[in-house]
Design a protein around this motif. Structure first.
Motif, mmCIF file in Angstrom:
data_model
loop_
_atom_site.group_PDB
_atom_site.id
_atom_site.type_symbol
_atom_site.label_atom_id
_atom_site.label_comp_id
_atom_site.label_asym_id
_atom_site.label_seq_id
_atom_site.Cartn_x
_atom_site.Cartn_y
_atom_site.Cartn_z
ATOM 1 N N PRO A 27 0.718 72.322 -77.426
ATOM 2 C CA PRO A 27 -0.116 72.842 -76.332
ATOM 3 C C PRO A 27 -0.521 74.301 -76.549
ATOM 4 O O PRO A 27 0.156 75.038 -77.256
ATOM 5 C CB PRO A 27 0.806 72.736 -75.123
ATOM 6 N N THR A 28 -1.636 74.679 -75.943
ATOM 7 C CA THR A 28 -1.972 76.086 -75.808
ATOM 8 C C THR A 28 -1.130 76.599 -74.649
ATOM 9 O O THR A 28 -1.196 76.036 -73.550
ATOM 10 C CB THR A 28 -3.456 76.258 -75.441
ATOM 11 N N GLY A 29 -0.337 77.613 -74.864
ATOM 12 C CA GLY A 29 0.510 78.132 -73.781
ATOM 13 C C GLY A 29 -0.327 78.642 -72.625
ATOM 14 O O GLY A 29 -1.496 78.985 -72.790
ATOM 15 N N PHE A 55 -12.705 70.059 -76.209
ATOM 16 C CA PHE A 55 -12.584 69.219 -77.415
ATOM 17 C C PHE A 55 -11.139 69.180 -77.898
ATOM 18 O O PHE A 55 -10.541 70.221 -78.125
ATOM 19 C CB PHE A 55 -13.459 69.792 -78.538
ATOM 20 N N GLY A 56 -10.601 67.979 -78.087
ATOM 21 C CA GLY A 56 -9.199 67.856 -78.465
ATOM 22 C C GLY A 56 -8.355 68.340 -77.307
ATOM 23 O O GLY A 56 -7.490 69.186 -77.449
ATOM 24 N N CYS A 57 -8.629 67.755 -76.135
ATOM 25 C CA CYS A 57 -8.099 68.319 -74.880
ATOM 26 C C CYS A 57 -6.597 68.140 -74.744
ATOM 27 O O CYS A 57 -5.969 68.827 -73.952
ATOM 28 C CB CYS A 57 -8.814 67.720 -73.674
ATOM 29 N N ILE A 77 -12.101 65.553 -74.159
ATOM 30 C CA ILE A 77 -12.216 64.533 -75.204
ATOM 31 C C ILE A 77 -11.035 64.640 -76.159
ATOM 32 O O ILE A 77 -10.740 65.728 -76.675
ATOM 33 C CB ILE A 77 -13.534 64.709 -75.997
ATOM 34 N N ASP A 78 -10.350 63.524 -76.368
ATOM 35 C CA ASP A 78 -9.254 63.510 -77.338
ATOM 36 C C ASP A 78 -9.195 62.135 -77.991
ATOM 37 O O ASP A 78 -9.640 61.145 -77.423
ATOM 38 C CB ASP A 78 -7.914 63.834 -76.652
ATOM 39 N N ILE A 79 -8.605 62.104 -79.169
ATOM 40 C CA ILE A 79 -8.512 60.861 -79.928
ATOM 41 C C ILE A 79 -7.332 60.014 -79.461
ATOM 42 O O ILE A 79 -7.268 58.818 -79.707
ATOM 43 C CB ILE A 79 -8.367 61.216 -81.441
ATOM 44 N N CYS A 103 -12.122 59.639 -78.011
ATOM 45 C CA CYS A 103 -13.078 59.635 -79.117
ATOM 46 C C CYS A 103 -12.581 60.543 -80.228
ATOM 47 O O CYS A 103 -11.915 61.538 -79.964
ATOM 48 C CB CYS A 103 -14.434 60.129 -78.596
ATOM 49 N N ASP A 104 -12.886 60.188 -81.447
ATOM 50 C CA ASP A 104 -12.672 61.091 -82.572
ATOM 51 C C ASP A 104 -13.846 62.066 -82.575
ATOM 52 O O ASP A 104 -14.999 61.648 -82.655
ATOM 53 C CB ASP A 104 -12.642 60.267 -83.866
ATOM 54 N N ILE A 105 -13.538 63.342 -82.457
ATOM 55 C CA ILE A 105 -14.616 64.337 -82.338
ATOM 56 C C ILE A 105 -15.635 64.202 -83.477
ATOM 57 O O ILE A 105 -16.837 64.363 -83.265
ATOM 58 C CB ILE A 105 -14.021 65.777 -82.309
ATOM 59 N N SER A 106 -15.163 63.875 -84.654
ATOM 60 C CA SER A 106 -16.103 63.758 -85.791
ATOM 61 C C SER A 106 -17.109 62.633 -85.604
ATOM 62 O O SER A 106 -18.146 62.616 -86.258
ATOM 63 C CB SER A 106 -15.369 63.519 -87.103
#
Ligand SMILES: C[S@@+](CC[C@H](N)C(=O)[O-])C[C@H]1O[C@@H](n2cnc3c(N)ncnc32)[C@H](O)[C@@H]1O
Lengths: 213, 124
Positions: A27-29, A55-57, A77-79, A103-106
């Protein structure tokens, strides 16, 4: 909302219960996440009344922060479906209305630059080389206003060069340098956590209205 | 998933040239009220693909929108229109169902409001 209050709300969010190392799930702190969104809102007016994508939540920290600061629409959005389940619960706990997409961001298919702002803490690419630049490539295609992202300080020159030359950025600016606790990124590290230097970037996309991806 | 999100998302299967708009199959719609924000609606309006939005709202069970996109000036004065636009754009959620690629017919399931847009190996 005050910065301290935002940080404390984010501190109460549930994080990865079973982190997948290959997806660089950590996680982002709350301190960094609150600071990132607070700067985006108060210095650049990029959050409130905007459409914001995370993105990549993961468990949704950055998206939740955007919603708390008044974003009109937040899309996470996350895979990984497990992370999205936790993110959904986090949003419900804070009574935030956030749309999630698996979803895969790519491989994201998107119509034009309808999103105003993308916020992200991408995988640094330690597992999959260039993963952070893949994220940035897509982010700069869907955003019309700004992209906020974290990248390793050691890659600063590379990020700037590639963003401006190849990725549709009209400007790329490091807002500040942070210390980031990253768990088990390197197999050879004995410690469980390593503290690495990370830059907070703000990119501005070139206008290219109507281009789909 | 809100209709605003639907208005941006498209199918990105290898070989598909126009994956927008995704057709909606509805199993369950939920409504969640949010405060109306006139300025936001005016800003987002020119970015909306009206035909896709109109069709999507109809499938979601909401038939109050005009088929033709109104002139932007309507958004300045017509509060009734703003209310309807707001409702269809931000308050209707596809909770269960599917999104269907317009070219291949491939279905992307939507569960608990979350569309699964992951592609199979032979689709990338
Ligand atoms: C460093 S974590 C950041 C998590 C979250 N944004 C936060 O700030 O706490 C990176 C996230 O990206 C996701 N991820 C990794 N590769 C991905 C991909 N190709 N497409 C979408 N998400 C991906 C992971 O599942 C993980 O949640």
């Amino acid at each position: 909302m005050k910065l301290k209050q935002l940080e404390s709300l984010l501190g109460g969010l549930q994080q990865f219960s079973n982190p997948k190392v290959e997806l660089e799930q950590y996680p982002t702190g709350p301190h960094i996440a609150a600071g990132l969104l607070y700067t985006a809102e108060n210095s650049f007016d990029d959050i409130s009344n905007k459409v914001v994508a995370d993105f990549g939540c993961g468990c949704g920290t950055l998206g939740a922060a955007a919603a708390l600061l008044g974003a009109e629409q937040v899309i996470g959005i996350d895979i990984d479906s497990q992370s999205l389940e936790i993110a959904t619960m986090n949003a419900e706990d804070l009574e935030l209305d956030i749309d999630f997409i698996q979803c895969d961001i790519s491989n994201l298919g998107w119509r034009g630059q309808i999103v105003d702002t993308v916020v992200m803490n991408p995988p640094f690419g330690t597992r999959k080389k260039g993963a952070d630049m893949d994220f940035l490539f897509v982010a700069l295609k869907v955003a019309s206003q700004a992209v906020y992202s974290l990248h390793k300080t050691s890659t600063r020159d590379h990020v700037k060069r590639v963003a401006l030359r190849d990725l549709n950025a009209s400007s790329a600016e490091v807002l500040c340098e942070l210390r980031f606790d990253v768990p088990q990124l390197y197999k050879f590290h004995k410690k469980k956590e390593v503290d690495i230097a990370v830059d907070l970037w703000r990119f501005v996309p070139k206008r290219s209205r109507g281009k789909d991806i | 998933m809100r209709m605003l999100t639907h208005n941006m998302l498209s199918s990105n299967i290898k070989g598909v040239t126009n994956g927008f708009p995704l057709r909606i199959e509805v199993e369950k719609v939920v409504e969640k009220q949010v405060e109306i924000n006139h300025d936001f609606l005016r800003n987002i309006f020119p970015k909306i693909d009206w035909k896709a939005f109109f069709d999507a709202s109809r499938v979601m069970g909401y038939a109050e929108l005009p088929e033709e996109a109104p002139e932007p000036s309507v958004l300045e004065s017509d509060l009734e229109f703003l209310r309807k636009f707001h409702h269809a754009l931000l308050e209707l959620h596809l909770e269960e169902g599917a999104l269907v690629c317009p070219e291949t017919g491939r279905k992307f399931p939507v569960n608990k409001g979350i569309p699964n847009m992951l592609l199979h190996e032979d689709e990338v």
